[in-house]
Design a protein around this motif. Structure first.
Motif, PDB file in Angstrom:
ATOM      1  N   THR A 116       0.815  -1.210   0.000  1.00 49.19           N
ATOM      2  CA  THR A 116       0.000   0.000   0.000  1.00 49.19           C
ATOM      3  C   THR A 116       0.850   1.262   0.000  1.00 49.19           C
ATOM      4  O   THR A 116       2.043   1.237   0.328  1.00 49.19           O
ATOM      5  CB  THR A 116      -0.959   0.010   1.212  1.00 49.19           C
ATOM      6  OG1 THR A 116      -1.934   1.036   1.030  1.00 49.19           O
ATOM      7  CG2 THR A 116      -0.208   0.223   2.521  1.00 49.19           C
ATOM      8  N   HIS A 117       0.213   2.347  -0.384  1.00 48.02           N
ATOM      9  CA  HIS A 117       0.811   3.686  -0.367  1.00 48.02           C
ATOM     10  C   HIS A 117      -0.277   4.629   0.138  1.00 48.02           C
ATOM     11  O   HIS A 117      -1.225   4.932  -0.589  1.00 48.02           O
ATOM     12  CB  HIS A 117       1.272   4.068  -1.778  1.00 48.02           C
ATOM     13  CG  HIS A 117       1.902   5.422  -1.866  1.00 48.02           C
ATOM     14  ND1 HIS A 117       2.046   6.091  -3.067  1.00 48.02           N
ATOM     15  CD2 HIS A 117       2.433   6.234  -0.920  1.00 48.02           C
ATOM     16  CE1 HIS A 117       2.629   7.250  -2.857  1.00 48.02           C
ATOM     17  NE2 HIS A 117       2.864   7.372  -1.556  1.00 48.02           N
ATOM     18  N   LEU A 118      -0.134   5.064   1.387  1.00 49.73           N
ATOM     19  CA  LEU A 118      -1.220   5.783   2.043  1.00 49.73           C
ATOM     20  C   LEU A 118      -1.048   7.297   1.982  1.00 49.73           C
ATOM     21  O   LEU A 118       0.007   7.814   1.619  1.00 49.73           O
ATOM     22  CB  LEU A 118      -1.359   5.306   3.489  1.00 49.73           C
ATOM     23  CG  LEU A 118      -1.687   3.818   3.648  1.00 49.73           C
ATOM     24  CD1 LEU A 118      -1.895   3.463   5.115  1.00 49.73           C
ATOM     25  CD2 LEU A 118      -2.908   3.417   2.823  1.00 49.73           C
ATOM     26  N   ALA A 119      -2.112   7.999   2.367  1.00 49.86           N
ATOM     27  CA  ALA A 119      -2.189   9.453   2.219  1.00 49.86           C
ATOM     28  C   ALA A 119      -1.378  10.188   3.275  1.00 49.86           C
ATOM     29  O   ALA A 119      -1.109   9.670   4.368  1.00 49.86           O
ATOM     30  CB  ALA A 119      -3.650   9.904   2.286  1.00 49.86           C
ATOM     31  N   LEU A 120      -1.022  11.418   2.959  1.00 50.97           N
ATOM     32  CA  LEU A 120      -0.299  12.291   3.896  1.00 50.97           C
ATOM     33  C   LEU A 120      -1.217  12.837   4.981  1.00 50.97           C
ATOM     34  O   LEU A 120      -0.787  13.057   6.110  1.00 50.97           O
ATOM     35  CB  LEU A 120       0.328  13.459   3.128  1.00 50.97           C
ATOM     36  CG  LEU A 120       1.571  13.144   2.285  1.00 50.97           C
ATOM     37  CD1 LEU A 120       1.776  14.241   1.250  1.00 50.97           C
ATOM     38  CD2 LEU A 120       2.799  13.015   3.173  1.00 50.97           C
ATOM     39  N   GLU A 121      -2.497  13.057   4.645  1.00 45.55           N
ATOM     40  CA  GLU A 121      -3.410  13.708   5.569  1.00 45.55           C
ATOM     41  C   GLU A 121      -3.830  12.741   6.681  1.00 45.55           C
ATOM     42  O   GLU A 121      -4.222  11.608   6.420  1.00 45.55           O
ATOM     43  CB  GLU A 121      -4.646  14.228   4.832  1.00 45.55           C
ATOM     44  CG  GLU A 121      -4.364  15.358   3.843  1.00 45.55           C
ATOM     45  CD  GLU A 121      -3.740  14.875   2.555  1.00 45.55           C
ATOM     46  OE1 GLU A 121      -3.860  13.674   2.245  1.00 45.55           O
ATOM     47  OE2 GLU A 121      -3.109  15.692   1.848  1.00 45.55           O
ATOM     48  N   GLU A 122      -3.766  13.208   7.920  1.00 44.33           N
ATOM     49  CA  GLU A 122      -4.032  12.361   9.079  1.00 44.33           C
ATOM     50  C   GLU A 122      -5.458  11.804   9.071  1.00 44.33           C
ATOM     51  O   GLU A 122      -5.675  10.643   9.435  1.00 44.33           O
ATOM     52  CB  GLU A 122      -3.790  13.151  10.370  1.00 44.33           C
ATOM     53  CG  GLU A 122      -4.000  12.357  11.646  1.00 44.33           C
ATOM     54  CD  GLU A 122      -2.980  11.245  11.844  1.00 44.33           C
ATOM     55  OE1 GLU A 122      -3.260  10.328  12.634  1.00 44.33           O
ATOM     56  OE2 GLU A 122      -1.900  11.295  11.210  1.00 44.33           O
TER      57      GLU A 122
END
Length: 283
Positions: free
Chosen positions: A146-152
């Motif tokens: 996976t490659h997840l988002a920067l936003e918390e």
């Protein structure tokens, strides 16, 4: 062959690498250099993020999944998180996402699209988790890339969905990827309650992965790794015996690798007896 008790030891080396579509720190796309790093790692299973498939001029519309598969002699599956219309009517669809390469047979694969949390800032990029069930000398494991988002806020949603997805599979699990969050982040700690961080388990929490080390010859600007945002997690029953960060400037991320002892097939038999594996679609 070495034995643990009466059962032969089965090991596997896995790698996670955000390849930035082959774009090096020097600003040049060179997929051969990317392939060379993967080859040098001797990894048998490789999780790649930011892979282009006939995506755009930035990577010369190359099918990077097929190219790397052919170049490395590895089976490949791909999860397209961005899937755009071709430039020409009879052309290939333009895709971008995650890939898993394997020296071992891939028995099943599926790409799980994650829920987007739209914001007024950031990329608002569709994210996903690519799942592959892989057979290693009669032993089945499930690998998630996976490659997840920067936003918390989106990261929180994604980690919840990731946990839900991995709990559906009974085989030993390895989760790899670019999580865009340091170990102190609450969502990374949350995932650690379900899986074991291979680097922490071997006391390598200082294995920074971003940005890759590089010095710009023209400006003199220097980069060095200052944080760890790329991870290899696994079930506690999979013992990591060695972990490593590979130093290179062929991407803005450093690749990471781990060697695991795999649960023998005899131990898995009861767990997998009731699990059916659909036919794999290899792309």
């Amino acid at each position: 062959m070495l034995e643990r008790g009466k059962e032969p030891i089965v090991s596997v080396k896995v790698m996670s690498f955000n390849i930035a579509h082959g774009l090096g720190m020097n600003g040049i796309v060179d997929l051969e250099k990317t392939a060379g790093i993967i080859e040098d790692s001797c990894a048998q299973i490789v999780a790649l993020q930011e892979v282009d498939r006939c995506f755009s001029e930035r990577s010369a519309f190359v099918d990077q999944v097929q190219w790397l598969s052919d170049r490395l002699g590895m089976q490949a599956v791909f999860g397209a998180n961005l899937d755009l219309e071709p430039v020409e009517a009879d052309g290939q669809r333009r895709q971008y996402g995650n890939a898993i390469l394997s020296k071992h047979p891939i028995k099943y694969s599926e790409n799980h699209l994650l829920t987007q949390v739209l914001t007024d800032f950031g990329k608002n990029e569709q994210r996903g988790i690519l799942e592959a069930v892989i057979e290693i000398k009669g032993n089945l494991i499930t690998v998630y890339n996976t490659h997840l988002a920067l936003e918390e806020e989106e990261l929180k949603v994604s980690i919840g969905e990731l946990v839900g997805i991995i709990e559906k599979r009974s085989f030993p699990r390895i989760v790899l990827g670019d999580f865009n969050a340091p170990p102190r982040d609450g969502q990374i700690k949350r995932l650690n309650r379900h899986l074991s961080d291979a680097f922490l388990k071997l006391k390598r929490g200082d294995a920074y992965t971003y940005p890759a080390p590089y010095q710009n010859a023209e400006t003199g600007e220097k980069f060095k790794p200052v944080t760890r945002i790329d991870y290899i997690f696994a079930d506690p029953e999979l013992d990591p015996v060695q972990v490593a960060v590979m130093e290179t400037d062929v991407s803005d991320h450093l690749p990471i690798a781990a060697d695991f002892i795999v649960v023998p097939a005899q131990t898995q038999q009861q767990k997998t007896a009731q699990t059916e594996i659909p036919e794999v679609t290899v792309s």
